[in-house]
Design an enzyme around this catalytic site. Sequence first.
Site, short mmCIF file in Angstrom:
data_model
loop_
_atom_site.label_atom_id
_atom_site.label_comp_id
_atom_site.label_asym_id
_atom_site.label_seq_id
_atom_site.Cartn_x
_atom_site.Cartn_y
_atom_site.Cartn_z
N TRP A 52 -45.46 125.47 94.99
CA TRP A 52 -44.95 124.50 94.02
C TRP A 52 -43.92 125.18 93.14
CZ3 TRP A 52 -49.64 122.94 90.37
CH2 TRP A 52 -50.38 124.07 90.02
N ASN A 53 -43.11 124.38 92.48
CA ASN A 53 -41.99 124.88 91.69
C ASN A 53 -41.95 124.25 90.31
OD1 ASN A 53 -40.52 126.31 93.98
ND2 ASN A 53 -40.63 124.22 94.79
N HIS A 56 -29.62 113.36 82.66
CA HIS A 56 -28.43 112.79 83.29
C HIS A 56 -27.85 113.72 84.36
CE1 HIS A 56 -28.27 109.39 80.38
NE2 HIS A 56 -29.00 110.24 79.70
N HIS A 62 -28.63 109.39 88.83
CA HIS A 62 -29.49 109.09 87.68
C HIS A 62 -29.22 107.74 87.06
CE1 HIS A 62 -26.01 110.68 85.45
NE2 HIS A 62 -26.46 109.97 84.43
N ASP A 100 -29.05 105.36 83.51
CA ASP A 100 -28.76 105.37 82.07
C ASP A 100 -29.52 104.23 81.39
OD1 ASP A 100 -26.94 107.42 82.41
OD2 ASP A 100 -25.16 106.24 81.89
N HIS A 103 -29.23 105.54 75.59
CA HIS A 103 -28.36 106.69 75.84
C HIS A 103 -27.11 106.61 74.97
CE1 HIS A 103 -26.02 109.72 77.82
NE2 HIS A 103 -25.29 108.90 78.54
N HIS A 127 -20.16 102.35 79.23
CA HIS A 127 -21.29 102.76 78.38
C HIS A 127 -21.42 101.86 77.16
CE1 HIS A 127 -20.95 106.48 80.77
NE2 HIS A 127 -22.20 106.71 80.42
MN LIG Z 1 -25.77 109.19 82.41
#
Ligand SMILES: [Mn+2]
Lengths: 260, 260
Positions: free
Chosen positions: A62-63, A70, A74, A76, A80, A208
């Site tokens: 495992w890591n 972001h 991904h 938003d 944000h 945005h």
């Molecule tokens: Mn973003």
Amino acid sequence: MTGILANLSGALASGRVEIVDLTHRLTPDFPVMVLPPEFGQCAPFRKTEVSAYDHRGPAWRWNEITMNEHTGTHFDAPSHWITGRDVPDGATDSIPVRNFVGPVVVIDFTAEAAADEDALLEVAHIQAWEERHGRVPADCWVFLRTDWSKRQGAAYLNLREDGAHSPGPSPDAIRFLVEKRDIRGFGTETVGTDAGQAGHLDPPYPAHATLHGAGRYGLQCMCDLDRLPATGAVLLAAPLKIENGSGSPLRVLALVEKEG
Amino acid sequence: MTGILANLSGALASGRVEIVDLTHRLTPDFPVMVLPPEFGQCAPFRKTEVSAYDHRGPAWRWNEITMNEHTGTHFDAPSHWITGRDVPDGATDSIPVRNFVGPVVVIDFTAEAAADEDALLEVAHIQAWEERHGRVPADCWVFLRTDWSKRQGAAYLNLREDGAHSPGPSPDAIRFLVEKRDIRGFGTETVGTDAGQAGHLDPPYPAHATLHGAGRYGLQCMCDLDRLPATGAVLLAAPLKIENGSGSPLRVLALVEKEG
Ligand SMILES: [Mn+2]
Ligand SMILES: [Mn+2]
């Protein structure tokens, strides 16, 4: 099992409904947005081994993983952006989950993006699309296909002295989609939902500002949008349930039904 | 739009198909598995602010996030376990995406788990369930409902001097599900797919050993399994596309169709 989900399960098993992956692999070298140096930056993805069938854990590997909300493909959330800071249910853990599954339409903007790396989607492009495919439905995701995800290395961010150069929506176009078409969200193949030079538009970063101010969502850094039909696909895009998260890396999948 | 996905979109819009969230919120205080001190440990979720509409980023807020691949509600890939290390397509970025959407059945084990915190699901329990609900379908997720997700604080891990105490499947039961029913994966409300004391079973950690050795998947730390019907729901559970990831935090959703 009553009808609709039984039909879906059957169609998934038979291959009549296919699942398309629109997600880039999370790796340390996937490009992230670069901001002016006085601002906080977006961390690339990093992974540290905790065990790998060894003295640190004999039967398992495992890591530990680190990234920005972001980083990579991904989502938003409204909060944000400052325009969405007071939107109700505006974070990854408060958005109503019904928004994570629903229809998506795809606007082919590849010719325009190939001709001009700063190409802006205008209302006229959307209207031309609607003449062919019908009106953009309410409460629907709209994806801007540019084939930008096929660019490699430095050509993806496409940074020059005056900043990034990549396509995106004009202020009028994103306002049209939100106000006249009442879309759920807007998604792109580029590193953000806005064009590379969108800081010079009015308002700056119109995708945005307009989307999140109206409580709508963004998706970016997607790939393989050329595998989607113009209409008829169903998007599965559910962010991690980060407490008060502003966004989230996620697996973006689409259900696509075969003709006939 | 042809029929199946159009029907699904319509049913989502009308509320006839509901989306149920089976995911705990990612917070620093959500419990993680505790291993003996000589082993690598599972990091809890952490979040660091990069900007919040301030001098570090005037119009936006975002965070850096760190966790283990097995923190919070998460997915186990076959290569998480040594038995699955050579399974083809055994990591988060190579598992065929068709496995991320499909039917799920729920076995109500709440009475047994309430009576005995080390209760093991046996083949007889599965057969009793099948008498009521029909045969467990092939290529289906099986969830073990214990209401364990309703436990708070220390009662969730339920650690004592001899380790954790929580319910899970017996070696025979998980072998039955994989070998005789050919399930896609197995999911729980507890911190792992195995019982708290499963290190003492033969094989140790039979859910991990058997599922992953056969290329099957695990889900754990889920909540609200009491909102699912015994049969008929469709699970949406897509891990992050971590390069060679052993597992992943994810948003687990289920589609549930209302009767009538
Ligand atoms: Mn973003
Ligand atoms: Mn795990």
